[in-house]
Write a protein that holds these residues in place. Structure first.
Motif, PDB file in Angstrom:
ATOM      1  N   PRO A  42      -1.775   2.843  -3.255  1.00  0.00           N
ATOM      2  CA  PRO A  42      -3.028   2.378  -2.653  1.00  0.00           C
ATOM      3  C   PRO A  42      -3.687   3.436  -1.769  1.00  0.00           C
ATOM      4  N   SER A  43      -5.005   3.417  -1.753  1.00  0.00           N
ATOM      5  CA  SER A  43      -5.786   4.478  -1.104  1.00  0.00           C
ATOM      6  C   SER A  43      -5.544   4.560   0.398  1.00  0.00           C
ATOM      7  N   GLU A  44      -5.099   3.468   1.010  1.00  0.00           N
ATOM      8  CA  GLU A  44      -4.868   3.497   2.462  1.00  0.00           C
ATOM      9  C   GLU A  44      -3.547   4.178   2.833  1.00  0.00           C
ATOM     10  N   PHE A  45      -2.714   4.441   1.836  1.00  0.00           N
ATOM     11  CA  PHE A  45      -1.383   4.972   2.125  1.00  0.00           C
ATOM     12  C   PHE A  45      -1.403   6.313   2.868  1.00  0.00           C
ATOM     13  N   PRO A  46      -2.153   7.335   2.432  1.00  0.00           N
ATOM     14  CA  PRO A  46      -2.076   8.636   3.119  1.00  0.00           C
ATOM     15  C   PRO A  46      -2.403   8.558   4.610  1.00  0.00           C
ATOM     16  N   GLN A  47      -3.441   7.797   4.971  1.00  0.00           N
ATOM     17  CA  GLN A  47      -3.805   7.688   6.385  1.00  0.00           C
ATOM     18  C   GLN A  47      -2.744   6.913   7.164  1.00  0.00           C
ATOM     19  N   LEU A  48      -2.224   5.831   6.563  1.00  0.00           N
ATOM     20  CA  LEU A  48      -1.165   5.069   7.225  1.00  0.00           C
ATOM     21  C   LEU A  48       0.062   5.945   7.459  1.00  0.00           C
ATOM     22  N   ARG A  49       0.412   6.745   6.465  1.00  0.00           N
ATOM     23  CA  ARG A  49       1.558   7.637   6.591  1.00  0.00           C
ATOM     24  C   ARG A  49       1.353   8.617   7.741  1.00  0.00           C
ATOM     25  N   HIS A  50       0.180   9.263   7.759  1.00  0.00           N
ATOM     26  CA  HIS A  50      -0.109  10.249   8.807  1.00  0.00           C
ATOM     27  C   HIS A  50      -0.076   9.582  10.187  1.00  0.00           C
TER      28      HIS A  50
END
Length: 359
Positions: A42-50
């Motif tokens: 899901p597209s929100e994953f990279p920002q959530l990870r960071h």
């Protein structure tokens, strides 16, 4: 030292069930590395990870007085903050890693802070899984809890899909395998546990001793079913201030993300898996992917068709470099049987593992 390429599949193929049995065997079978990487998440994953992995550094740099506010000794430090409680291969305590443990019962019921006690497993007897979450105060790490819950839920959502394709294989290959067993475990268990890890920059005197194979994490197998992993985030804490900003007047909704290095300054640092011949190989997880490793419970449930993987984390021999990551351990409810022949429950199995691994 060798680098190995894990099996990579897309989230779309997982959702459609378009994963061959051969692919599963290559990822999790007796001759595999025991790891599967899911791309196109899901597209929100990279920002959530960071965001979440930035919180790991913020948390690791709190004061001892702050840590006391979300540490639970009675739960054997397996809820809330933990540091120096895990055994290394030499039997000593691991002093260079801090962890925050969270029960993920909120995935099943947002009102739950842990699994509910049962007649067989009481809070007094098994606080490691039944003690409620010990979250840091909101004003100490604003936005942390919601970020942690969102990320864990996203990873568990994906683990449900991985479990579903594993079930299809097991139902065909294993006589007497309970229908949709693993999917039900991952989707409905209230004992799934997440661990946010902050590997502290190594002191110069430790680096001077030379490279140890697992100076941050002893070689081990996870004891759950599927472990969801983010890629590691490396931060130069000499250049990047990882102290929580002073916000005495207005508490922000989220803390600012910290600058992430493009990779580890030490190419040997990171996740190492022992292949089936016992040779350590390095496995790198892309930043925009979620990896899943097999645990001992999955090996028991599948009668060895899927094998648990031995792995460790190797330290970065670079001054000031911290390493942050998240692991989500999906595992059965305490009274669920994981050894269908000997009728051993997950609670009984996990209790022995915890006693062996903690100091």
């Amino acid at each position: 030292m060798a680098t190995a390429q894990p099996v990579v599949i897309s989230l779309a193929d997982l959702k459609s069930g378009n994963i061959s049995f051969e692919t599963l065997q290559e990822a999790f079978g007796p001759d595999s590395l025991g790891i599967l990487v899911v791309k196109d998440v899901p597209s929100e994953f990279p920002q959530l990870r960071h965001q979440l992995l930035s919180y790991a550094s913020y948390m690791g740099n709190l004061s001892e007085a702050d840590f006391e506010k979300f540490t639970n000794e009675a739960a054997k430090y397996l809820v809330g903050w933990s540091k120096g409680r895990e055994k290394l291969k030499d039997g000593g305590a691991d002093e260079y890693k801090g962890s925050f443990y969270a029960n993920c019962a909120f995935y099943v019921d947002p009102s739950l802070e842990s699994a509910r006690p049962t007649e067989k497993f009481s809070l007094e007897q098994f606080p490691e899984y039944l003690a409620p979450n010990s979250w840091p105060p909101k004003e100490m790490l604003p936005g942390f809890r919601s970020t942690m819950e969102q990320m864990c839920s996203l990873i568990i959502d994906t683990a449900v899909l991985v479990a579903r394709v594993c079930d299809k294989f097991a139902e065909k290959e294993i006589p007497g395998y309970p229908s949709t067993y693993l999917e039900k475990v991952v989707k409905s268990s209230s004992t799934t546990k997440a661990r946010l890890l902050h590997y502290y920059p190594m002191p110069e005197e430790v680096m001077a001793k030379g490279q140890e194979e697992d100076n941050w994490c002893a070689v081990h197998k996870d004891h759950g079913c599927l472990t969801g992993l983010t890629s590691a985030m490396f931060i130069d804490e000499l250049k990047t201030d990882a102290k929580v900003p002073n916000s005495s007047e207005n508490v922000p909704d989220l803390l600012p993300t910290l600058e992430e290095l493009p990779g580890s300054p030490d190419p040997q640092a990171g996740l190492w898996i022992k292949d089936r011949k016992g040779v350590p190989v390095q496995v790198k997880i892309p930043k925009d992917c979620i990896a899943f490793q097999t645990g001992e419970t999955l090996e028991k449930i599948t009668g060895g068709k899927f094998k648990a993987v031995e792995h460790s984390v190797r330290g970065a021999y670079a001054k000031g470099i911290a390493r942050n990551t998240l692991a989500v351990f999906t595992q059965p409810n305490l009274e669920d049987e994981v050894d269908l022949d000997q009728h051993i429950t997950f609670g009984e199995f996990a209790r022995g593992i915890i006693a062996k691994n903690t100091v």
